[in-house]
Design an enzyme around this catalytic site. Structure first.
Site, PDB file in Angstrom:
ATOM      1  N   CYS A 121       0.860  -1.171  -0.010  1.00 12.18           N
ATOM      2  CA  CYS A 121       0.076  -0.050   0.137  1.00 12.18           C
ATOM      3  C   CYS A 121       0.800   1.359  -0.104  1.00 12.18           C
ATOM      4  O   CYS A 121       1.948   1.406   0.495  1.00 12.18           O
ATOM      5  CB  CYS A 121      -0.809  -0.037   1.203  1.00 12.18           C
ATOM      6  SG  CYS A 121      -1.715   1.552   1.437  1.00 12.18           S
ATOM      7  N   ASN A 172      -4.263  11.612  -4.579  1.00 18.42           N
ATOM      8  CA  ASN A 172      -5.058  10.789  -3.468  1.00 18.42           C
ATOM      9  C   ASN A 172      -5.130  11.669  -2.282  1.00 18.42           C
ATOM     10  O   ASN A 172      -4.501  11.844  -1.376  1.00 18.42           O
ATOM     11  CB  ASN A 172      -4.213   9.553  -3.104  1.00 18.42           C
ATOM     12  CG  ASN A 172      -4.885   8.524  -2.231  1.00 18.42           C
ATOM     13  OD1 ASN A 172      -5.883   8.856  -1.793  1.00 18.42           O
ATOM     14  ND2 ASN A 172      -4.159   7.619  -1.787  1.00 18.42           N
TER      15      ASN A 172
END
Length: 534
Positions: free
Chosen positions: A220, A379
């Site tokens: 991640c 993001n």
């Protein structure tokens, strides 16, 4: 898209050509069904949405206030409800997209059960979710048009003016919007990337986001242990995605190149440099290496490399990975971005450790020195503690300005003291919330952010709303927990979901039965339908 009456005329001609065998076919009903299904294939969607996204990119280049947004959706229903809400509240779907997060596919859609964001889930889950999302978005179109057709029939029956309703049908704005779809690090080598990209495009994806991590060691973006690949390896995968777009005829497909170098300190592979200053040479120059005087300074099984004319020993960890020098992170990010844009990528994604416009702008401005129209997909991650990070920023700014901070807790030893609920109505908290509210506008204007997304919001909203309902329903509130906090809110917000039978397609089914069977149709609607209570 043909206008309603023109579509009817075309089908009337077709029915006449087929004579009495088609005598029970209504050209108007057939036209309605055609308009309800504007997009026949995923490739139709990919071609349409790629054009939409390219136009949005051009509009942003001309005016940075015209940035785009999306929320990550893990199911077709969440995407459908998001787009229906946008259209109901904003009166348009323009500049609104859907984001498909690999994190949420891993956590919520894998047959293995919940998984971490490490590319361990079935890669076929990704195109399957794209197809599912578009199935639900197309159903939203069909449902809304069905309501318009019913209004049209009622106006005719009552002798009213139908022109306004026909204009609504002719100018109908679809819920089908671009999906930016996460392909992680490609799920294998460049051939694997190409094959998966094809499936994603065939399902409807016009924009594919790919990251420069090692595929089999993918992490991640907000966790440690990230390992990047040399530029040549990453560019091969960008090429693979572009070839997939071109093979399928989506000539303006969008590639989003993500760099994790800001938080990645490791590489698995030292590339081969063929001439001084090439990409491999630049990548190697970032390695953490200790100077040695001769091969006698090497232990058995250790390696040496010549850097800047000096013999060096690259730092190699016990797991065989090589380490980059501390302080090279920003330079590596800039080189990644420039290289990707110069070799086929359309948009950038820089994974950062905090939401800070100045930090993002610093990196983007360096990229724009070489690629002036560089722009980001960014993001707005739930992995950031937005409240804390922006209170920290305001506190630091006020401290620099010499303002009196004696009424606030000192965050020097523990920044989390700024999270205390007692501060929520303070001037500092209000200023921080204002900065959060303006983050996307500021980022679009000052840091080249074309597209703002939240990767996993619907994961969190599902968890939160279920927790609130469960607490009340299984507690003292009982049924009131659902009635007060769910149904009553749906009614007052005029959400389609309150009439769940209609939203799931029962009224459309009745309409179609009537088309197919006429007066013999056995319909689910009518006065006995409890949905009439709403």
């Amino acid at each position: 898209m043909k206008h309603y009456n023109a579509q009817i005329d075309n089908l009337a001609t077709l029915c006449q050509q087929n004579g009495s065998a088609w005598g029970t076919i209504s050209p108007e009903y057939a036209a309605r069904m055609q308009l309800q299904n504007r997009f026949k294939t995923g490739l139709d969607i990919a071609k349409y949405t790629a054009k939409v996204m390219r136009e949005d990119m051009d509009a942003y280049d001309a005016d940075s206030s015209k940035y785009t947004q999306s929320l990550g959706c893990w199911h077709g229903f969440t995407a459908q409800q998001m787009m229906m809400a946008i259209k109901r509240h904003q009166k348009t779907t323009k500049r609104s997209y859907v984001y498909l997060s690999g994190w949420m596919v891993a956590a919520l859609r894998s047959e293995f059960g919940p998984l971490p964001d490490q590319s361990m889930h079935e890669k076929t889950s990704v195109p399957a979710l794209i197809e599912e999302i578009y199935t639900f978005l197309k159903q939203a179109d069909a449902r809304e048009l069905d309501h318009l057709y019913r209004d049209l029939d009622a106006a005719r029956k009552n002798g009213g003016d139908t022109s306004a309703i026909e204009a609504q049908i002719d100018n109908f704005e679809t819920h089908v919007v671009p999906i930016i779809a996460d392909i992680d690090a490609g799920f294998g080598n460049e051939e694997a990337t190409y094959l998966l990209a094809k499936k994603m495009i065939e399902a409807g994806a016009c924009a594919i986001q790919i990251e420069n991590q090692v595929s089999d060691a993918k992490q991640c973006g907000h966790q440690a242990g990230k390992v990047t690949v040399p530029h040549e390896d990453f560019l091969a995968k960008i090429n693979a995605v572009r070839y997939a777009f071109l093979e399928l005829g989506v000539e303006d497909g969008i590639i989003v190149a993500r760099t994790d170098s800001l938080g990645a300190s490791l590489t698995q592979k030292i590339p081969v440099s063929k001439e001084p200053g090439d990409l491999a040479s630049q990548y190697i120059s970032f390695l953490d290496a200790q100077p040695i005087n001769s091969v006698d300074d090497l232990e058995d099984n250790e390696m040496a490399i010549k850097l800047g004319g000096k013999l060096c020993k690259p730092v190699r960890l016990d797991n065989g990975l090589y380490q980059f020098r501390e302080g090279t992170e920003k330079d590596r990010v800039v080189l990644d971005c420039v290289t990707s844009l110069q070799h086929g990528a359309d948009l950038l994604w820089i994974e950062t450790e905090k939401p800070n416009v100045a930090q993002i702008a610093e990196l983007v401005n360096r990229v724009r020195e070489q690629v002036p129209n560089a722009k980001l997909v960014y993001n707005n991650s739930p992995s950031f503690n937005w409240t804390l990070k922006f209170r920290e920023q305001v506190y630091a700014q006020w401290q620099q300005e010499g303002r009196d901070l004696s009424t606030y807790p000192d965050p020097t030893n523990d920044a989390k003291v700024l999270m205390d609920a007692s501060l929520d109505n303070s001037e500092l908290a209000k200023e921080a919330d204002k900065a959060v509210q303006n983050f996307q506008r500021d980022g679009a204007r000052e840091a080249g952010i074309f597209h703002h997304l939240i990767t996993l919001p619907t994961y969190h909203t599902a968890a939160l709303s279920t927790d609130i309902l469960a607490e009340g329903y299984f507690g003292d509130l009982g049924m009131l927990a659902y009635v007060r906090d769910v149904q009553r809110q749906e009614i007052r917000r005029e959400q389609a979901s309150v009439k769940h039978q209609d939203l799931a397609g029962s009224n459309m089914g009745d309409t179609h039965k009537e088309y197919f069977s006429g007066e013999n149709a056995l319909k689910a609607g009518g006065e006995a339908n409890t949905m009439n209570q709403f």
